[in-house]
Design a protein around this motif. Structure first.
Motif, short mmCIF file in Angstrom:
data_model
loop_
_atom_site.label_atom_id
_atom_site.label_comp_id
_atom_site.label_asym_id
_atom_site.label_seq_id
_atom_site.Cartn_x
_atom_site.Cartn_y
_atom_site.Cartn_z
N ALA A 65 65.92 -23.98 17.57
CA ALA A 65 66.64 -22.75 17.70
C ALA A 65 66.29 -21.91 16.70
CB ALA A 65 68.18 -23.04 17.85
N TYR A 66 65.97 -20.80 17.01
CA TYR A 66 65.27 -19.96 15.73
C TYR A 66 66.34 -19.47 15.01
CZ TYR A 66 61.94 -16.57 13.73
OH TYR A 66 61.47 -15.98 13.02
N ILE A 67 67.30 -19.12 15.19
CA ILE A 67 68.40 -19.03 14.25
C ILE A 67 69.40 -20.02 14.46
CG2 ILE A 67 70.30 -17.64 13.66
CD1 ILE A 67 68.75 -15.45 14.80
N ASP A 83 61.42 -27.04 13.45
CA ASP A 83 60.73 -26.51 12.53
C ASP A 83 60.97 -24.83 12.47
OD1 ASP A 83 57.60 -27.21 14.06
OD2 ASP A 83 59.55 -26.41 14.87
N THR A 84 61.19 -24.09 13.53
CA THR A 84 61.01 -22.69 13.44
C THR A 84 62.15 -22.22 12.61
OG1 THR A 84 60.13 -22.89 15.78
CG2 THR A 84 60.85 -20.35 15.02
N SER A 85 63.43 -22.72 12.93
CA SER A 85 64.48 -22.09 12.23
C SER A 85 64.45 -22.43 10.70
CB SER A 85 65.84 -22.67 12.73
OG SER A 85 65.74 -23.94 12.71
N GLY A 90 63.13 -20.84 5.42
CA GLY A 90 62.18 -21.24 4.20
C GLY A 90 61.46 -19.93 3.88
N ALA A 91 60.89 -18.96 4.71
CA ALA A 91 60.33 -17.76 4.47
C ALA A 91 61.34 -16.68 3.69
CB ALA A 91 59.71 -17.18 5.45
N PHE A 92 62.58 -16.86 4.17
CA PHE A 92 63.66 -15.86 3.54
C PHE A 92 63.92 -16.30 2.20
CE2 PHE A 92 67.19 -13.23 4.33
CZ PHE A 92 68.01 -13.51 3.37
N LEU A 93 64.16 -17.45 1.78
CA LEU A 93 64.42 -17.96 0.45
C LEU A 93 62.99 -17.70 -0.56
CD1 LEU A 93 66.04 -21.32 1.31
CD2 LEU A 93 67.18 -19.22 0.49
N GLN A 94 61.94 -18.04 0.18
CA GLN A 94 60.88 -17.84 -0.83
C GLN A 94 60.64 -16.01 -1.09
OE1 GLN A 94 57.49 -16.43 -0.62
NE2 GLN A 94 57.02 -17.40 -2.54
N ALA A 95 60.90 -15.34 -0.12
CA ALA A 95 60.70 -14.00 -0.53
C ALA A 95 61.67 -13.58 -1.54
CB ALA A 95 60.81 -13.11 1.01
N GLY A 96 63.05 -14.04 -1.44
CA GLY A 96 63.94 -13.91 -2.44
C GLY A 96 63.39 -14.20 -3.84
N GLY A 97 63.11 -15.50 -3.63
CA GLY A 97 62.64 -15.78 -5.07
C GLY A 97 61.41 -15.49 -5.72
N CYS B 60 59.27 -10.06 9.23
CA CYS B 60 60.16 -9.40 9.03
C CYS B 60 61.34 -9.97 8.26
CB CYS B 60 60.71 -9.20 10.41
SG CYS B 60 62.23 -8.47 10.68
N ILE B 61 61.32 -11.45 8.56
CA ILE B 61 62.53 -12.14 7.74
C ILE B 61 62.12 -12.32 6.22
CG2 ILE B 61 63.32 -14.53 7.47
CD1 ILE B 61 63.43 -14.66 10.27
N ARG B 62 61.00 -12.33 5.93
CA ARG B 62 60.38 -12.31 4.36
C ARG B 62 61.03 -10.82 3.91
NH1 ARG B 62 55.11 -13.48 2.56
NH2 ARG B 62 55.85 -13.70 0.39
N GLY B 63 60.88 -9.81 4.59
CA GLY B 63 61.23 -8.70 4.17
C GLY B 63 62.92 -8.61 3.76
N LEU B 64 63.53 -9.19 4.86
CA LEU B 64 65.02 -9.42 4.44
C LEU B 64 65.29 -10.23 3.36
CD1 LEU B 64 66.41 -9.90 8.22
CD2 LEU B 64 66.63 -7.79 6.69
#
Lengths: 172, 138
Positions: A65-67, A83-85, A90-97, B60-64
């Motif tokens: 489930a993506y979210i 894996d999608t969610s 993981g992408a969210f956290l990595q961009a923040g870091g 998009c999620i990386r931007g967020l």
């Protein structure tokens, strides 16, 4: 790479001309690029199949489930966590870091370590240069060692004490 | 990605000058991997048919993520006064407090990167499960 050049330009010519030179440079680089990029035939054919292509299809989103649906009870909720969610998380956290060191490099080196601001921007330029070299070499490494492996681990040998000593020699 | 988190955790907090430069180089090398490899791994895990949609949504999620990451680090850092402090003792105290705040920022960043590394390790395991077999070179 660009920041020492920009610093020299601004100090010699003033900011107006520095910006104009930057714009001309962009134009000069962009013109050969625009000749190389070709428009694919059939790209603008109207129709449901073509237009809906960038929406995330539900079959992919259901590969996890993506979210992660938090509303279910716990046993049911861990099943869709595939894996999608987790990739999204993981992408969210990595961009923040990723943003934090590049952003705080300059302020840290000025405030705590006592470098001058010019040297701080030089450090940022060093970081960007190393980053650009590393992107290419990571691609080569990924061809040998497997792409997901390299992304997960990001192999490096730079933590050995001998390399720290080398850094010390280089910085004196 | 795990190693980039380790390098942030190990090299940033104490940070004399040489160590800081070592951290800059190490982090530059390690952080390049993710940016370069993300599209190809997406194509590999999800199939080329869905590449555009997955790529768009992941970016998009990386931007967020970038939107939330840096201001939160700024909140941890707090505001500090620039300028020449009154006495040497005050300057040393403020320098120490500043160092401590930057240490907190470094730990926060290392936690983000390590969590991202774990998430991607899970993706690799789950992808192997999806394909039905484990291969070392994936």
């Amino acid at each position: 790479m660009l920041s020492p050049v920009m610093r020299i330009l601004i100090s010699k010519l003033g900011i107006g001309w520095a910006l104009r030179i930057l714009g001309l440079w962009n134009l000069a680089v962009g013109i050969p690029v625009s000749f190389v990029v070709k428009k694919r035939d059939g790209m603008f054919i109207a129709g449901e199949g073509q237009r809906g292509r960038t929406r995330l299809p539900m079959s992919v989103a259901k590969r996890g489930a993506y979210i992660w649906q938090v509303g279910r009870n716990f046993c049911e909720a861990t099943a869709p966590l595939s894996d999608t969610s987790v990739q999204a998380i993981g992408a969210f956290l990595q961009a923040g870091g990723n943003v934090v060191p590049t952003y705080f490099l300059t302020t840290y080196s000025v405030a705590v370590l006592g470098y001058s601001p010019g040297t701080a921007s030089l450090l940022l330029a060093i970081s960007n240069a190393v980053n650009s070299v590393a992107r290419v070499s990571m691609g080569v490494l990924a061809d040998r060692a497997g792409r997901q492996n390299t992304m997960v681990i990001s192999v490096s040998r730079l933590r050995t004490p001998s390399n720290l000593r080398t850094q010390r020699i280089l910085c004196r | 990605m795990i190693l980039s988190g380790v390098s942030v955790f190990a090299l940033w907090p104490a940070a004399a000058r040489e160590q800081f430069i070592a951290f800059i180089v190490a982090y530059g090398i390690l952080a390049g991997g993710y940016n370069a490899l993300l599209p190809t791994t997406i194509a590999e895990v999800y199939g080329v048919a869905h590449y555009t949609s997955v790529n768009a949504s992941i970016y998009c999620i990386r931007g967020l993520g970038a939107l939330f990451g840096a201001p939160l680090a700024g909140v941890i850092l707090g505001s500090h006064q620039r300028g020449i402090p009154a006495t040497p003792m005050a300057s040393e105290l403020s320098a120490k407090m500043l160092q401590r705040k930057y240490n907190l920022v470094a730990f926060y960043d290392a936690a983000l990167l390590l969590a991202a590394g774990l998430a991607f390790a899970y993706v690799r395991w789950s992808d192997a499960r999806y394909r039905g077999r484990w291969s070392w070179k994936a």
